[in-house]
Write a protein that holds these residues in place. Structure first.
Motif, PDB file in Angstrom:
ATOM      1  N   ASN A 109     -68.484 -58.957   9.974  1.00 22.54           N
ATOM      2  CA  ASN A 109     -69.947 -58.840   9.995  1.00 22.54           C
ATOM      3  C   ASN A 109     -70.601 -60.185   9.735  1.00 22.54           C
ATOM      4  N   ASP A 110     -71.899 -60.241   9.938  1.00 27.33           N
ATOM      5  CA  ASP A 110     -72.698 -61.416   9.579  1.00 27.33           C
ATOM      6  C   ASP A 110     -72.523 -61.648   8.081  1.00 27.33           C
ATOM      7  N   THR A 111     -72.194 -62.873   7.687  1.00 27.25           N
ATOM      8  CA  THR A 111     -71.920 -63.155   6.277  1.00 27.25           C
ATOM      9  C   THR A 111     -73.134 -63.666   5.509  1.00 27.25           C
ATOM     10  N   ASP A 112     -74.338 -63.666   6.147  1.00 25.89           N
ATOM     11  CA  ASP A 112     -75.539 -64.107   5.445  1.00 25.89           C
ATOM     12  C   ASP A 112     -75.920 -63.051   4.408  1.00 25.89           C
ATOM     13  N   THR A 113     -75.387 -63.205   3.201  1.00 28.60           N
ATOM     14  CA  THR A 113     -75.614 -62.268   2.106  1.00 28.60           C
ATOM     15  C   THR A 113     -75.919 -63.085   0.870  1.00 28.60           C
ATOM     16  N   ARG A 114     -77.122 -62.851   0.275  1.00 34.85           N
ATOM     17  CA  ARG A 114     -77.546 -63.697  -0.846  1.00 34.85           C
ATOM     18  C   ARG A 114     -78.707 -63.094  -1.615  1.00 34.85           C
ATOM     19  N   PHE A 115     -78.790 -63.508  -2.882  1.00 32.78           N
ATOM     20  CA  PHE A 115     -79.956 -63.246  -3.734  1.00 32.78           C
ATOM     21  C   PHE A 115     -81.024 -64.222  -3.281  1.00 32.78           C
ATOM     22  N   THR A 116     -82.263 -63.760  -3.072  1.00 35.03           N
ATOM     23  CA  THR A 116     -83.326 -64.639  -2.578  1.00 35.03           C
ATOM     24  C   THR A 116     -84.438 -64.888  -3.590  1.00 35.03           C
ATOM     25  N   GLY A 117     -84.363 -64.271  -4.770  1.00 36.71           N
ATOM     26  CA  GLY A 117     -85.409 -64.462  -5.776  1.00 36.71           C
ATOM     27  C   GLY A 117     -86.168 -63.177  -6.043  1.00 36.71           C
ATOM     28  N   TRP A 118     -87.163 -63.297  -6.861  1.00 40.16           N
ATOM     29  CA  TRP A 118     -87.978 -62.130  -7.227  1.00 40.16           C
ATOM     30  C   TRP A 118     -89.116 -61.975  -6.244  1.00 40.16           C
ATOM     31  N   LEU A 119     -89.387 -60.740  -5.850  1.00 41.85           N
ATOM     32  CA  LEU A 119     -90.479 -60.412  -4.929  1.00 41.85           C
ATOM     33  C   LEU A 119     -91.632 -59.812  -5.715  1.00 41.85           C
ATOM     34  N   PRO A 120     -92.831 -59.885  -5.162  1.00 42.03           N
ATOM     35  CA  PRO A 120     -93.951 -59.209  -5.830  1.00 42.03           C
ATOM     36  C   PRO A 120     -93.727 -57.696  -5.831  1.00 42.03           C
ATOM     37  N   VAL A 121     -94.102 -57.050  -6.878  1.00 43.04           N
ATOM     38  CA  VAL A 121     -94.009 -55.587  -6.949  1.00 43.04           C
ATOM     39  C   VAL A 121     -95.107 -55.027  -6.046  1.00 43.04           C
ATOM     40  N   LEU A 180     -90.131 -60.369   3.326  1.00 48.79           N
ATOM     41  CA  LEU A 180     -89.826 -58.952   3.419  1.00 48.79           C
ATOM     42  C   LEU A 180     -90.984 -58.128   2.879  1.00 48.79           C
ATOM     43  N   LEU A 181     -91.388 -57.123   3.638  1.00 46.39           N
ATOM     44  CA  LEU A 181     -92.433 -56.216   3.180  1.00 46.39           C
ATOM     45  C   LEU A 181     -91.789 -54.901   2.762  1.00 46.39           C
ATOM     46  N   LEU A 182     -92.135 -54.456   1.582  1.00 46.60           N
ATOM     47  CA  LEU A 182     -91.612 -53.178   1.086  1.00 46.60           C
ATOM     48  C   LEU A 182     -92.605 -52.072   1.408  1.00 46.60           C
ATOM     49  N   PRO A 183     -92.094 -50.865   1.597  1.00 44.44           N
ATOM     50  CA  PRO A 183     -93.016 -49.749   1.777  1.00 44.44           C
ATOM     51  C   PRO A 183     -93.747 -49.472   0.464  1.00 44.44           C
ATOM     52  N   PRO A 184     -94.941 -48.875   0.545  1.00 44.20           N
ATOM     53  CA  PRO A 184     -95.617 -48.499  -0.714  1.00 44.20           C
ATOM     54  C   PRO A 184     -94.717 -47.561  -1.512  1.00 44.20           C
ATOM     55  N   LEU A 185     -94.728 -47.747  -2.810  1.00 48.88           N
ATOM     56  CA  LEU A 185     -93.899 -46.930  -3.697  1.00 48.88           C
ATOM     57  C   LEU A 185     -94.772 -45.963  -4.475  1.00 48.88           C
ATOM     58  N   PRO A 186     -94.253 -44.770  -4.748  1.00 48.66           N
ATOM     59  CA  PRO A 186     -95.001 -43.858  -5.617  1.00 48.66           C
ATOM     60  C   PRO A 186     -95.045 -44.422  -7.038  1.00 48.66           C
ATOM     61  N   GLY A 218     -78.570 -47.022  -7.349  1.00 48.62           N
ATOM     62  CA  GLY A 218     -78.795 -45.886  -6.468  1.00 48.62           C
ATOM     63  C   GLY A 218     -79.785 -46.231  -5.384  1.00 48.62           C
ATOM     64  N   SER A 219     -80.489 -45.225  -4.925  1.00 45.43           N
ATOM     65  CA  SER A 219     -81.466 -45.433  -3.860  1.00 45.43           C
ATOM     66  C   SER A 219     -82.662 -44.513  -4.069  1.00 45.43           C
ATOM     67  N   ILE A 220     -83.723 -44.857  -3.349  1.00 46.47           N
ATOM     68  CA  ILE A 220     -84.949 -44.070  -3.391  1.00 46.47           C
ATOM     69  C   ILE A 220     -84.996 -43.260  -2.092  1.00 46.47           C
ATOM     70  N   PRO A 221     -84.658 -41.963  -2.151  1.00 48.48           N
ATOM     71  CA  PRO A 221     -84.632 -41.144  -0.937  1.00 48.48           C
ATOM     72  C   PRO A 221     -85.980 -41.169  -0.218  1.00 48.48           C
ATOM     73  N   GLY A 222     -85.912 -41.247   1.101  1.00 49.22           N
ATOM     74  CA  GLY A 222     -87.121 -41.218   1.918  1.00 49.22           C
ATOM     75  C   GLY A 222     -87.716 -42.591   2.206  1.00 49.22           C
ATOM     76  N   LEU A 223     -87.254 -43.636   1.528  1.00 52.19           N
ATOM     77  CA  LEU A 223     -87.722 -44.994   1.797  1.00 52.19           C
ATOM     78  C   LEU A 223     -86.550 -45.805   2.329  1.00 52.19           C
ATOM     79  N   VAL A 224     -86.795 -46.616   3.363  1.00 54.10           N
ATOM     80  CA  VAL A 224     -85.726 -47.327   4.049  1.00 54.10           C
ATOM     81  C   VAL A 224     -85.978 -48.832   3.998  1.00 54.10           C
ATOM     82  N   ALA A 225     -84.899 -49.603   3.792  1.00 54.89           N
ATOM     83  CA  ALA A 225     -84.960 -51.065   3.800  1.00 54.89           C
ATOM     84  C   ALA A 225     -84.708 -51.570   5.218  1.00 54.89           C
TER      85      ALA A 225
END
Length: 146
Positions: free
Chosen positions: A127-139, A2-8, A44-51
């Motif tokens: 719904n699709d039941t594939d729901t899980r913790f996958t580990g820590w991602l790089p910041v 998974l690639l995250l958008p750049p964060l402020p 909560g969520s970070i407005p303006g950034l989408v997963a």
């Protein structure tokens, strides 16, 4: 991966579920999920950034209880990998100080249990039941915008 958008440098988080709440709400205030156990974090969520799931990027704010609707800016101290109903749904962890080993372990435990409850909810909803913790991602690196 998974690639995250750049964060402020200090992302703004809109608190949707105060610490110790049972009800997880969406940014628009509608109920997303009612938990059988209280959430030990401000969620909560970070407005303006989408997963990948099309929803605003989820955020967890460590520390004392914050009010629903409150907006806070804190540094990113970690990113937790999570899949919800087959789609990437990472959790950006924010806090005033680096995470302790106990906080890190607590987050892992909470999101493993949370995934079990969400799988049950998805099963009931069809719904699709594939729901899980996958580990820590790089910041991800921070963008110059705030």
């Amino acid at each position: 991966m998974l690639l995250l958008p750049p964060l402020p440098p200090l992302p703004e988080v809109l608190i949707e579920c105060p610490r110790f709440s049972f009800v997880k709400r969406r940014a628009d205030g509608s109920v997303d999920f009612v938990s059988p156990v209280p959430c030990p974090y401000n969620y909560g969520s970070i407005p303006g950034l989408v997963a990948d799931d099309g929803d605003p990027l989820d955020a967890v704010v460590l520390g004392s209880r914050l009010a629903r609707g409150q907006r806070v800016r804190l540094p990113v101290v970690g990113v937790l990998g999570f899949v919800d109903s087959g789609k990437g749904d990472p959790k950006v962890i924010l806090g005033a100080a680096p995470m302790s080993a106990a906080e890190r372990a607590g987050l892992e435990s909470f999101f493993r249990v949370y995934a079990l409850f969400k799988r049950g909810l998805h099963l009931v909803r069809g719904n699709d039941t594939d729901t899980r913790f996958t580990g820590w991602l790089p910041v991800p690196s921070v963008s110059s915008a705030s």
